[in-house]
Enzyme design. Structure first.
Site, PDB file in Angstrom:
ATOM      1  N   GLY A   1      -2.963   2.417   2.917  1.00 40.84           N
ATOM      2  CA  GLY A   1      -4.206   2.993   3.424  1.00 40.84           C
ATOM      3  C   GLY A   1      -5.419   2.400   2.736  1.00 40.84           C
TER       4      GLY A   1
ATOM      5  N   ALA B   1       3.736   4.161  -0.885  1.00 38.70           N
ATOM      6  CA  ALA B   1       3.508   2.956  -0.078  1.00 38.70           C
ATOM      7  C   ALA B   1       2.449   3.197   0.980  1.00 38.70           C
ATOM      8  CB  ALA B   1       4.811   2.498   0.571  1.00 38.70           C
ATOM      9  N   ASP B   2       2.479   4.369   1.605  1.00 37.15           N
ATOM     10  CA  ASP B   2       1.454   4.696   2.599  1.00 37.15           C
ATOM     11  C   ASP B   2       0.069   4.728   1.972  1.00 37.15           C
ATOM     12  OD1 ASP B   2       2.492   5.105   5.268  1.00 37.15           O
ATOM     13  OD2 ASP B   2       3.684   6.724   4.435  1.00 37.15           O
ATOM     14  N   SER B   3      -0.042   5.310   0.786  1.00 38.95           N
ATOM     15  CA  SER B   3      -1.345   5.413   0.133  1.00 38.95           C
ATOM     16  C   SER B   3      -1.894   4.040  -0.222  1.00 38.95           C
ATOM     17  CB  SER B   3      -1.235   6.284  -1.127  1.00 38.95           C
ATOM     18  OG  SER B   3      -0.843   7.603  -0.808  1.00 38.95           O
TER      19      SER B   3
END
Length: 399
Positions: free
Chosen positions: A176, A171-173
């Site tokens: 980003g 999810a962070d990737s």
């Protein structure tokens, strides 16, 4: 450490105030294509990615990737001198990326009102788990919560097994990459209007977009996508299969023509004439039959034989690779996907290259992640601070 002038984002200045992981990744993406990225970290509490995961000789390796193409300075924004210095930096910047909990910058008198007053053309990207408003806005959150809330975990795993979370920052990737896109969109708008604006990026949202039409299916049909393991409800055969030498391969048949080629290859052409073979959804309802046909054929052959036969038949297959295989894969080698970067602390490092190739103005990795605060004095001296001012900031604890 001079900036290149042949990249598409040269001349763009980005202040990276964020930590772990979506915000910093967005700044990395911008830096890879020429933006001057200044990483602002707390003097005594650096970005946790410096210590996240394995290290070598006490040097965190994840930071070498996430911190590449960034100049690193220290600044305590809660101190008066730190606040004043950030406003001076903001006046020279095009973009600020931050991921403090909503209200934190405002508590330090560094909210949008103060930042935009210092620089009306500034783009402020605010990356948080839940966004800047709503009932969850002030909760602490990480990408794992987005993977759970979005529906990703609910559809991942075997049907009779628990929901499965990814073993990496999915999810962070995604957030980003979405933030980098959002920043470029806001900058394009600024080119027309001359004014900056705020990007509100909630990590729970981009992964929901990546999951596809689930909300639409539910809205129109009441359909809730179940866990199906490696199978798909939309086509078959689609699974992982073990070869005779103990390796694994993945087969996909999203196109009807590919499904037919696979059946001919594995010696079951009669299945093509079945009425249910004509659509992907109908094939998925007969996945047991198709998996048995493909799996039995693959189980009698080595991985090399399977890959060669599928390639000759123009059918879609790929080996299940771990990082050792990735590093040696000839296609990745041809693309220079894993490239070598010389690092002053650790020597040659192999890491992922820039995300995409541009024919006229390519990106590049100019340096890997720098030590904590390595560029504080040069950056602030360039800003116009004197040695006396730097000494005062250090005495205050702002640097």
């Amino acid at each position: 450490m001079t900036e290149t002038t042949t990249t598409p984002l040269s001349g763009l200045r980005v202040l990276d105030l964020a930590t772990l992981f979506a915000g910093p990744l967005a700044a990395t993406m911008l830096g890879d294509f020429g933006a001057e990225v200044i990483k602002v970290e707390h003097p005594t509490k650096p970005d946790p990615s410096r210590g996240h995961g394995p290290s070598r000789d006490g040097v965190g390796l994840w930071w070498k990737l996430l911190g590449r193409n960034k100049r690193t300075i220290t600044l305590d924004l809660s101190k008066p001198g730190g606040r004043a210095t950030l406003l001076r930096l903001a006046a020279t910047a095009d973009v600020i990326i931050e991921n403090f909990r909503p209200g934190t910058l405002e508590k330090w008198d560094l909210g949008w009102a103060e930042l935009s007053a210092a620089n009306p053309k500034l783009v402020l990207a605010r990356v948080t788990a839940f966004g800047q408003f709503g009932p969850y806005a002030h909760r602490p959150g990480f990408g794992t919560l987005a993977e759970a809330m979005s529906g990703f975990a609910a559809i991942t795993g075997e049907p009779d097994a628990p929901p499965t979370l990814p073993p990496f920052g999915l999810a962070d990737s995604i957030a980003g990459l979405a933030t980098a896109y959002a920043v470029m969109t806001a900058l394009a708008a600024r080119d027309r209007t001359g004014e900056g604006q705020v990007v509100d990026m909630a990590i729970i949202e981009p992964i929901l977009t990546a999951l596809g039409p689930q909300p639409l299916w539910y809205d129109q049909l009441g359909h809730v996508q179940p866990r199906t393991g490696n199978r798909s409800q939309n086509n078959a055969p689609r699974n992982t299969y073990r070869t005779a030498d103990g390796s694994w391969v993945a087969v996909s048949t999203s196109a009807q023509s590919i499904a037919e080629r696979v059946m001919r290859l594995v010696g079951r052409p009669e299945l093509i004439d079945e009425p249910w073979f004509a659509t992907g959804a109908d094939r998925a309802r007969h996945a047991d039959v198709l998996d048995a046909a493909v799996g039995d054929w693959i189980a009698q052959r080595s991985r090399t034989e399977v890959l060669a036969a599928f390639e000759k038949a123009e059918a879609a297959v790929a080996p299940i690779q771990d990082v050792r295989d990735v590093m040696a894969d000839p296609q990745y080698q041809a693309l220079d996907t894993i490239t070598t970067v010389d690092d002053p602390e650790l020597g040659p490092l192999r890491m992922q290259n820039v995300l995409f190739r541009l024919s006229a103005t390519p990106g590049s990795i100019r340096w890997s992640g720098r030590p904590h605060g390595a560029d504080t004095d040069p950056v602030l001296t360039e800003l116009g601070l004197t040695e006396a001012e730097l000494a005062t900031l250090r005495q205050e604890g702002a640097l």
